[in-house]
Enzyme design. Sequence first.
Site, PDB file in Angstrom:
ATOM      1  N   ALA A 156       0.877  -1.178   0.000  1.00 31.16           N
ATOM      2  CA  ALA A 156       0.000   0.000   0.000  1.00 31.16           C
ATOM      3  C   ALA A 156       0.910   1.222   0.000  1.00 31.16           C
ATOM      4  CB  ALA A 156      -0.871  -0.023   1.255  1.00 31.16           C
ATOM      5  N   GLY A 189       0.460  -5.085   0.770  1.00 26.28           N
ATOM      6  CA  GLY A 189      -0.754  -5.051  -0.057  1.00 26.28           C
ATOM      7  C   GLY A 189      -0.517  -5.632  -1.437  1.00 26.28           C
ATOM      8  N   GLU A 210      -0.983  -9.248  -0.949  1.00 27.89           N
ATOM      9  CA  GLU A 210      -2.421  -9.455  -0.677  1.00 27.89           C
ATOM     10  C   GLU A 210      -3.230  -9.357  -1.968  1.00 27.89           C
ATOM     11  OE1 GLU A 210      -2.277  -6.479   2.512  1.00 27.89           O
ATOM     12  OE2 GLU A 210      -3.307  -7.952   3.747  1.00 27.89           O
ATOM     13  N   GLU A 212       4.397  -5.933   7.137  1.00 35.90           N
ATOM     14  CA  GLU A 212       3.690  -4.867   7.845  1.00 35.90           C
ATOM     15  C   GLU A 212       4.145  -4.696   9.297  1.00 35.90           C
ATOM     16  OE1 GLU A 212       2.397  -6.950   5.739  1.00 35.90           O
ATOM     17  OE2 GLU A 212       0.865  -6.005   4.504  1.00 35.90           O
TER      18      GLU A 212
HETATM   19  N1  T1G Z   1       4.735   3.312   0.194  1.00 33.66           N
HETATM   20  C1  T1G Z   1       5.237   4.494  -0.230  1.00 33.66           C
HETATM   21  N2  T1G Z   1       6.507   4.669  -0.674  1.00 33.66           N
HETATM   22  C2  T1G Z   1       7.299   3.573  -0.678  1.00 33.66           C
HETATM   23  C3  T1G Z   1       6.860   2.312  -0.239  1.00 33.66           C
HETATM   24  C4  T1G Z   1       5.500   2.205   0.210  1.00 33.66           C
HETATM   25  N3  T1G Z   1       4.973   1.045   0.599  1.00 33.66           N
HETATM   26  N4  T1G Z   1       7.897   1.436  -0.363  1.00 33.66           N
HETATM   27  C5  T1G Z   1       8.937   2.129  -0.864  1.00 33.66           C
HETATM   28  N5  T1G Z   1       8.590   3.402  -1.053  1.00 33.66           N
HETATM   29  C6  T1G Z   1       9.441   4.474  -1.604  1.00 33.66           C
HETATM   30  C7  T1G Z   1      10.600   4.793  -0.688  1.00 33.66           C
HETATM   31  O1  T1G Z   1      10.193   5.724   0.306  1.00 33.66           O
HETATM   32  C8  T1G Z   1      11.599   5.381  -1.670  1.00 33.66           C
HETATM   33  O2  T1G Z   1      11.158   6.711  -1.957  1.00 33.66           O
HETATM   34  C9  T1G Z   1      11.368   4.559  -2.924  1.00 33.66           C
HETATM   35  O3  T1G Z   1      10.044   3.985  -2.792  1.00 33.66           O
HETATM   36  C10 T1G Z   1      12.367   3.419  -3.094  1.00 33.66           C
HETATM   37  O4  T1G Z   1      12.350   2.695  -1.857  1.00 33.66           O
HETATM   38  C11 T1G Z   1      -2.639  -2.989   3.408  1.00 33.66           C
HETATM   39  C12 T1G Z   1      -0.941  -1.739   5.034  1.00 33.66           C
HETATM   40  C13 T1G Z   1      10.250  -2.324  -1.785  1.00 33.66           C
HETATM   41  C14 T1G Z   1      12.154  -3.517  -0.654  1.00 33.66           C
HETATM   42  O5  T1G Z   1       6.478  -2.344   3.915  1.00 33.66           O
HETATM   43  O6  T1G Z   1      10.669  -2.545   1.846  1.00 33.66           O
HETATM   44  O7  T1G Z   1       0.921  -2.734   2.301  1.00 33.66           O
HETATM   45  O8  T1G Z   1      13.270   7.874  -1.225  1.00 33.66           O
HETATM   46  O9  T1G Z   1      14.722   3.260  -1.186  1.00 33.66           O
HETATM   47  O10 T1G Z   1      16.010  -0.117  -1.208  1.00 33.66           O
HETATM   48  O11 T1G Z   1      -1.557  -4.820   4.322  1.00 33.66           O
HETATM   49  O12 T1G Z   1      11.161   0.077  -0.404  1.00 33.66           O
HETATM   50  O13 T1G Z   1      12.903   7.310  -3.649  1.00 33.66           O
HETATM   51  O14 T1G Z   1      11.470   9.081  -2.521  1.00 33.66           O
HETATM   52  O15 T1G Z   1      13.396   1.434   0.005  1.00 33.66           O
HETATM   53  O16 T1G Z   1      15.135  -0.816  -3.529  1.00 33.66           O
HETATM   54  C15 T1G Z   1       3.944  -2.836   3.025  1.00 33.66           C
HETATM   55  C16 T1G Z   1       8.276  -1.142   2.101  1.00 33.66           C
HETATM   56  C17 T1G Z   1       3.329  -1.474   3.130  1.00 33.66           C
HETATM   57  C18 T1G Z   1       7.477  -2.400   1.771  1.00 33.66           C
HETATM   58  C19 T1G Z   1      12.570  -1.536  -2.137  1.00 33.66           C
HETATM   59  N6  T1G Z   1       5.117  -2.794   2.187  1.00 33.66           N
HETATM   60  N7  T1G Z   1       9.286  -0.902   1.091  1.00 33.66           N
HETATM   61  O17 T1G Z   1      13.773  -1.208  -1.460  1.00 33.66           O
HETATM   62  O18 T1G Z   1      14.175   1.121  -2.392  1.00 33.66           O
HETATM   63  S1  T1G Z   1       1.968  -1.443   4.228  1.00 33.66           S
HETATM   64  C20 T1G Z   1       6.319  -2.497   2.724  1.00 33.66           C
HETATM   65  C21 T1G Z   1      10.450  -1.630   1.089  1.00 33.66           C
HETATM   66  C22 T1G Z   1       0.821  -2.411   3.448  1.00 33.66           C
HETATM   67  C23 T1G Z   1      -1.310  -3.661   3.553  1.00 33.66           C
HETATM   68  C24 T1G Z   1      -0.314  -2.858   4.309  1.00 33.66           C
HETATM   69  C25 T1G Z   1      11.474  -1.208   0.068  1.00 33.66           C
HETATM   70  C26 T1G Z   1      11.584  -2.165  -1.129  1.00 33.66           C
HETATM   71  P1  T1G Z   1      12.263   7.815  -2.369  1.00 33.66           P
HETATM   72  P2  T1G Z   1      13.728   2.152  -1.250  1.00 33.66           P
HETATM   73  P3  T1G Z   1      14.882  -0.286  -2.179  1.00 33.66           P
END
Ligand code: T1G
Length: 663
Positions: free
Chosen positions: A68, A107, A110, A130
Amino acid sequence: MNPANVSPPVTLAKHGDVAVITIDNPPVNVLSHAVRSGLLECLSQAVADADIRAVVIICAGRTFIAGADITEFGKPPQSPSLLEVVATLDDCPKPIFAALHGTALGGGLETALACRYRIGLKTARIGLPEVHLGLIPGAGGTQRLPRVAGLNNALEMITSGRHVGAEEALAMGAIDEVVNGDDLLAAAIDFSRRTLAQGNLRSRTSELELEDSADNQDIVSTWKKRVSKKARGQESPLVALEAISQSIKLPFAEGLLKERELFLGCMGSAQSRALRHIFFAERAAAKLPDSIPNTPTDIKSAAVIGGGTMGRGIAMCFANKNIPVTVVEMQQEQLDLALRAIDKTYAKMSSSGRISEQQHRQRMALISGSCDHSSLARVDVVIEAVFEKLEVKHAIFSSLDKHCKPEAILATNTSYLDIEAIASAVGDPSRVLGMHFFSPAHIMKLLEVVRTGQTSTVAISSMMKLGKILGKRSVLVGNGFGFAANRMYSAYGREGQQMLLEGVTPTQLDQAMKNWGMAMGPAAVLDMSGIDIGYNARKQNPNPPADPSYFRPADLLAEQGYFGRKTGRGFYRYDPTTGKAQEDPEIIELIRAEAQRLNVTPVELPESEIQKRMVGAIATEGEAILTEGIATRASDLDVIWVNGYGFPRWRGGPMHYASEQGD
Ligand code: T1G
């Protein structure tokens, strides 16, 4: 209104009887409002098209949906919600095939679980991370994953938040096929046609039932014990476990409602605010300030001066990322010792399975040794990691100035000495800066990049980029005694030392901070790192505080030769055979007598007061560091503490924590 020339993040294409929905929302295809809307729009067109018999959902760029959009959290929800999207996918009358590459997370997974089938590249990874954001899966993950991968796998994956590789995901049933080639789209279309040809499509995930059997109840209670032990104060792993446990008790729809209720509870929690804060803080810290153009040079080879503990760890950081590195020592004997120690560390990592034997050999092949600076003529960066004595560093930098190419960047790993003073030994001080690693350097994530007023933007941007390549959490700070990290740590230590004089015992101080969530107590840390290290540093401080009680307990022990673990005695006494720490009444008496001499009034301090003063001391020093311009962002100081000093991530860092207390 779609601004001109901006292609929609979700597009639909027909491949014969298969509709392909492509999501293109760089950088990681998060499920923003536009993506959610576009996905539903394209799906409804595919369902309405009589030619279409199956649907493939795939992503452009480097990864399938990574989750998400966290930036939308805490803002007014915009329909369609992710739950609505996932429910529509689940209800779709035509089978949907999710084609996974990169990291299908949160998400994103999911969404894939609501599709009828999943296919992934060999390099694809899936996860429900999460809990790392203080949340739980909120779009059906806690109810669907147990149904496709089994209760035990779901409990392990969701409460740990770990990423799972494609082969493992296939084995557990979370995905249905692993693609050997790299043409994911062709493979997904082919898989959908083969599946249609076989007929009798599988049931929807939501239609699968789990039993509330004794075995399943045992699995849940086993995980409950494990997670309670591991969570160490963090709430969401246990909440996730509670949500997953409903999947064996309730019908799918009711389980979904229970998940939603628990998810919203986490979303509003202080821990989730803190963990989301640090997620973005770590990414912000890696960005250069606007005043510094991003003009990095490539680092293709490195050298480390000094083969001691830090030098060895720093050399390994380069070898681990395939950058050739030369370790330089004064004598061949020390050099051999250093190289053997690195080899031994890799051997331990290989025997424990953390790296393969091949990686061990590859990395050692990248590390060479030398006793002569003339061998450094071509290296792109040199990191000095020798004894913390200014004159020693001065001599080294003067020699490097002679032997290294003019564009080589010269960095020092000093943790508190004046870098401008070190830089005065070279003709062009603009190429000098600090690269402050934390011990053990090959493990600790934090890297403090310390600029002086003369450091060039090329050197700064090159070292910030190098930090990311080395897998570090880099924070750019200014020059000054202790820079930002150790200066804040010194304020934290000072407050603890003051409370020892006020009658708090080392055990009470350490227990209070461990109960608060710190990885180790301050007295135990001093005993581990060596009380003499801080003692020597304080002796080199050009402007020591005038306060006579400043670090007196630690200085007293250092003056008596009690350096901590390495001498068997420090704030604790260490059993010579087991190494176990025991409270030392003589040391407590020594400190009490010193307190009397200093006229320090003894006070009774409850644990909460100890914690408040210790964390408050960090934040107060942090404010001073920001005011002086040594750090640019308060969140950078949170990144330092979470990655360098074991500050609990779920409290967000000292500055975030203080801001939430309204201090
Ligand atoms: N939302 C918004 N921005 C995100 C994002 C996210 N989920 N994930 C990454 N970004 C942005 C990050 O801030 C950065 O921005 C750019 O993407 C590159 O990220 C309903 C509620 C995917 C393994 O927890 O683990 O889904 O600095 O530098 O090292 O159940 O990003 O370029 O402006 O980290 O190659 C669940 C979180 C969300 C995954 C890539 N998902 N992200 O790593 O790049 S909650 C996560 C990561 C959810 C549902 C629930 C990593 C990555 P900028 P990066 P990377």
